[in-house]
Design a protein around this motif. Structure first.
Motif, short mmCIF file in Angstrom:
data_model
loop_
_atom_site.label_atom_id
_atom_site.label_comp_id
_atom_site.label_asym_id
_atom_site.label_seq_id
_atom_site.Cartn_x
_atom_site.Cartn_y
_atom_site.Cartn_z
N GLU A 2 50.27 35.23 60.37
CA GLU A 2 49.72 36.31 60.11
C GLU A 2 48.38 36.91 59.60
O GLU A 2 47.50 35.79 58.85
CB GLU A 2 49.97 37.03 58.78
CG GLU A 2 50.14 38.25 57.96
CD GLU A 2 50.92 38.72 57.28
OE1 GLU A 2 50.01 38.89 55.74
OE2 GLU A 2 52.52 38.02 56.66
N ILE A 3 47.88 37.92 60.11
CA ILE A 3 46.45 38.51 59.75
C ILE A 3 45.82 38.75 58.64
O ILE A 3 46.74 39.14 58.05
CB ILE A 3 45.45 39.22 61.10
CG1 ILE A 3 46.66 39.22 62.25
CG2 ILE A 3 44.33 39.59 61.05
CD1 ILE A 3 46.02 40.17 63.23
N ALA A 5 44.94 39.61 55.47
CA ALA A 5 44.95 41.68 54.60
C ALA A 5 42.89 42.05 54.96
O ALA A 5 43.31 43.00 55.52
CB ALA A 5 45.11 41.73 53.14
N ARG A 8 42.95 42.51 58.13
CA ARG A 8 43.78 43.62 59.49
C ARG A 8 42.96 45.05 58.31
O ARG A 8 42.74 46.18 59.62
CB ARG A 8 44.76 43.82 58.35
CG ARG A 8 45.34 42.65 59.64
CD ARG A 8 47.37 43.03 58.60
NE ARG A 8 47.13 42.99 56.99
CZ ARG A 8 47.97 42.37 56.14
NH1 ARG A 8 47.40 41.32 56.39
NH2 ARG A 8 48.10 42.67 55.10
N LYS A 9 42.03 44.84 57.18
CA LYS A 9 41.69 46.00 56.93
C LYS A 9 39.55 46.68 57.60
O LYS A 9 40.10 47.98 57.81
CB LYS A 9 41.32 46.16 55.07
CG LYS A 9 42.10 46.30 54.78
CD LYS A 9 42.48 45.87 52.81
CE LYS A 9 43.40 45.73 52.45
NZ LYS A 9 43.78 45.54 51.02
N LEU A 13 43.03 47.54 61.27
CA LEU A 13 44.83 47.26 62.35
C LEU A 13 45.96 48.11 60.96
O LEU A 13 45.95 48.18 60.01
CB LEU A 13 44.87 45.95 62.81
CG LEU A 13 43.85 45.05 63.31
CD1 LEU A 13 43.99 43.53 63.09
CD2 LEU A 13 43.56 45.42 64.30
N GLN A 14 46.93 48.59 61.77
CA GLN A 14 48.07 48.91 61.65
C GLN A 14 49.59 48.06 62.27
O GLN A 14 48.99 47.56 62.84
CB GLN A 14 48.14 50.28 62.12
CG GLN A 14 47.06 51.58 61.95
CD GLN A 14 46.99 51.10 60.26
OE1 GLN A 14 47.26 51.68 59.54
NE2 GLN A 14 45.67 51.06 59.67
N LYS A 15 50.12 48.47 61.07
CA LYS A 15 51.63 47.82 61.73
C LYS A 15 51.85 48.22 63.05
O LYS A 15 51.38 49.24 63.33
CB LYS A 15 52.38 47.93 60.60
CG LYS A 15 52.81 47.10 59.86
CD LYS A 15 53.69 47.66 58.72
CE LYS A 15 53.95 46.36 57.08
NZ LYS A 15 55.38 47.05 57.26
#
Length: 55
Positions: A2-3, A5, A8-9, A13-15
């Motif tokens: 998993e990247i 959080a 991702r923010k 990045l979105q699912k």
């Protein structure tokens, strides 16, 4: 994997989004193998070697 959080923010990045990664500092194979010792083992015509001489 998993990247995190925070990443991702920061990258918005979105699912279900696809991402690709590229290694910029890849190790050079020649640098890796040059530290491996070389052992010269003599193998006879029957495919055997002297295990006491070449352990």
């Amino acid at each position: 994997m998993e990247i995190p959080a925070t990443i991702r923010k920061k990258m918005s990045l979105q699912k279900e989004m696809e991402v690709a990664f590229e290694a910029k500092d890849a190790l050079d194979w020649a640098d890796l193998v040059k530290v491996i010792p070389v052992e010269d083992v003599k193998i006879d015509e029957n495919g055997q070697y002297a295990s006491l001489k070449y352990p």
